[in-house]
Enzyme design. Structure first.
Site, mmCIF file in Angstrom:
data_model
loop_
_atom_site.group_PDB
_atom_site.id
_atom_site.type_symbol
_atom_site.label_atom_id
_atom_site.label_comp_id
_atom_site.label_asym_id
_atom_site.label_seq_id
_atom_site.Cartn_x
_atom_site.Cartn_y
_atom_site.Cartn_z
ATOM 1 N N TYR A 214 -48.252 76.018 -38.889
ATOM 2 C CA TYR A 214 -46.845 75.705 -38.649
ATOM 3 C C TYR A 214 -46.696 74.323 -38.043
ATOM 4 O O TYR A 214 -47.657 73.734 -37.550
ATOM 5 C CB TYR A 214 -46.201 76.762 -37.748
ATOM 6 C CG TYR A 214 -46.567 76.671 -36.282
ATOM 7 C CD1 TYR A 214 -45.677 76.121 -35.355
ATOM 8 C CD2 TYR A 214 -47.795 77.129 -35.810
ATOM 9 C CE1 TYR A 214 -46.003 76.039 -34.011
ATOM 10 C CE2 TYR A 214 -48.121 77.056 -34.465
ATOM 11 C CZ TYR A 214 -47.216 76.508 -33.568
ATOM 12 O OH TYR A 214 -47.551 76.418 -32.231
ATOM 13 N N ARG B 3 -50.289 65.992 -39.891
ATOM 14 C CA ARG B 3 -51.028 67.063 -39.230
ATOM 15 C C ARG B 3 -50.946 68.356 -40.050
ATOM 16 O O ARG B 3 -51.911 69.117 -40.114
ATOM 17 C CB ARG B 3 -50.508 67.292 -37.813
ATOM 18 C CG ARG B 3 -51.347 68.317 -37.038
ATOM 19 C CD ARG B 3 -50.956 68.407 -35.591
ATOM 20 N NE ARG B 3 -49.593 68.882 -35.413
ATOM 21 C CZ ARG B 3 -48.979 68.962 -34.233
ATOM 22 N NH1 ARG B 3 -49.610 68.592 -33.132
ATOM 23 N NH2 ARG B 3 -47.742 69.403 -34.149
ATOM 24 N N ARG C 248 -54.202 93.972 -48.136
ATOM 25 C CA ARG C 248 -54.913 93.658 -46.899
ATOM 26 C C ARG C 248 -56.421 93.716 -47.118
ATOM 27 O O ARG C 248 -56.974 94.741 -47.528
ATOM 28 C CB ARG C 248 -54.503 94.635 -45.789
ATOM 29 C CG ARG C 248 -55.090 94.272 -44.429
ATOM 30 C CD ARG C 248 -54.635 95.238 -43.343
ATOM 31 N NE ARG C 248 -55.125 94.801 -42.034
ATOM 32 C CZ ARG C 248 -56.337 95.049 -41.566
ATOM 33 N NH1 ARG C 248 -57.202 95.748 -42.298
ATOM 34 N NH2 ARG C 248 -56.703 94.607 -40.374
ATOM 35 N N LYS D 128 -53.282 73.841 -36.200
ATOM 36 C CA LYS D 128 -52.025 74.392 -35.669
ATOM 37 C C LYS D 128 -51.685 75.682 -36.421
ATOM 38 O O LYS D 128 -50.844 75.709 -37.327
ATOM 39 C CB LYS D 128 -50.894 73.370 -35.765
ATOM 40 C CG LYS D 128 -49.696 73.727 -34.887
ATOM 41 C CD LYS D 128 -48.730 72.562 -34.808
ATOM 42 C CE LYS D 128 -47.500 72.903 -33.981
ATOM 43 N NZ LYS D 128 -47.819 73.087 -32.545
ATOM 44 N N GLU E 265 -55.322 72.570 -22.019
ATOM 45 C CA GLU E 265 -53.923 72.278 -22.310
ATOM 46 C C GLU E 265 -53.051 73.424 -21.817
ATOM 47 O O GLU E 265 -53.549 74.428 -21.303
ATOM 48 C CB GLU E 265 -53.717 72.050 -23.809
ATOM 49 C CG GLU E 265 -54.222 73.165 -24.699
ATOM 50 C CD GLU E 265 -54.276 72.761 -26.177
ATOM 51 O OE1 GLU E 265 -53.729 71.700 -26.533
ATOM 52 O OE2 GLU E 265 -54.860 73.519 -26.954
#
Length: 285
Positions: A33, A52, A100, A147, A179
């Site tokens: 995302y 990114r 799945r 990310k 962070e």
């Protein structure tokens, strides 16, 4: 009024948005995302976010071609349709829907969703009062540079911080701060150096972080990229966090003890003002 969102190529009211229950973003957090800030109706650092995004997609091997989607056009239309002046646009791309299985499917069509969220960014209350944070062990996986939507642990830690009456958590590994729950961490030493952890698999390669370091260096602030300990952070003159929607937000307390004078400092305020000024000069409409 309902927001207009974007799902797999279509703009529609949020209550009509649907994704498959077999989407791997739902079942495995097999998704990436980006969050792009919006101020004055314009997009902040959009091109850097897209670079990114491409990197994250490549690291996970998700076969999505941003060039075929005109993501800038989609962002612009969402901002316009929702009359968004200040807030964010959230973009998520998953590997897609498949039965799945722990083995990643081949040939699945990626799922793409976007939505807007109105938020006060320029005059955010936290920027004026500063954040109070606690430290906790960093138990996340070791590809934090990608990310992904794998955000359960940071969510748990931030929720625990709020339950304790503070604002956020700074995570610690081998004695050094990595962070925050959704931000990069920085300190300003007593001699005026801006210290921040260098890029690696250990932290997200923050877009705001990169811009802030560039602007700070241009303004004559000495920037040093190295790990820093919890003790260093507690004894720093100032501390602050950076993220796409927090911009530059002062940290005034760590584990119950004040950072510096316990109020937002002039160095952080200067960097925040500089970031907002430069961002406004480069908005995409």
């Amino acid at each position: 009024m309902s927001r207009i969102v974007h799902v797999n190529g279509s703009f529609l009211p949020e209550e009509s948005a649907r994704l498959s229950i077999f989407d791997r973003g739902l079942l495995f957090a097999d998704a990436v995302y980006e969050v792009t800030a919006v101020i004055d109706g314009g997009l902040v650092d959009f091109d850097a976010h897209q670079r990114r995004l491409r990197r994250s997609l490549g690291e996970l091997g998700i076969a999505f071609d941003p060039d075929a989607w005109d993501l800038l056009g989609v962002h612009r239309e969402l901002v316009q349709r929702n009359d968004l002046q200040e807030g964010l646009v959230y973009l998520q791309i998953s590997r897609g829907a498949a039965d799945r299985d722990f083995v990643q499917p081949t040939g699945a069509e990626p799922s793409v969703i976007l939505f807007t969220q109105s938020l006060p960014l320029l005059d955010a209350p936290a920027a004026a009062r500063g954040l109070r944070v606690i430290t906790r062990p960093d138990l996340r996986w070791h590809r934090r540079d990608i990310k992904t939507t794998q955000l359960l642990y940071p969510s748990m830690m931030k929720s625990a911080a709020v339950e304790m009456g503070v604002d956020d958590v700074w995570m610690v590994e081998n004695g050094d701060i990595t962070e925050g729950s959704s931000s990069n961490a920085h300190i300003i030493t007593v001699d005026g150096q801006l210290i921040t952890r260098p890029l690696s698999h250990d932290i997200l390669h923050g877009i705001t972080r990169a811009a802030v370091l560039d602007y700070a260096a241009e303004a004559g602030i000495e920037v040093v990229e190295r790990p820093f300990s919890v003790a260093e952070a507690r004894s720093a003159r100032e501390a602050f966090a950076t993220s796409a929607t927090a911009f530059v937000t002062p940290v005034v307390e760590i584990d119950g003890g004040p950072v510096g004078d316990g109020v937002p400092g002039p160095g952080t305020d200067r960097i925040r003002a500089l970031y907002i000024e430069r961002s406004r000069e480069r908005l995409q409409f």
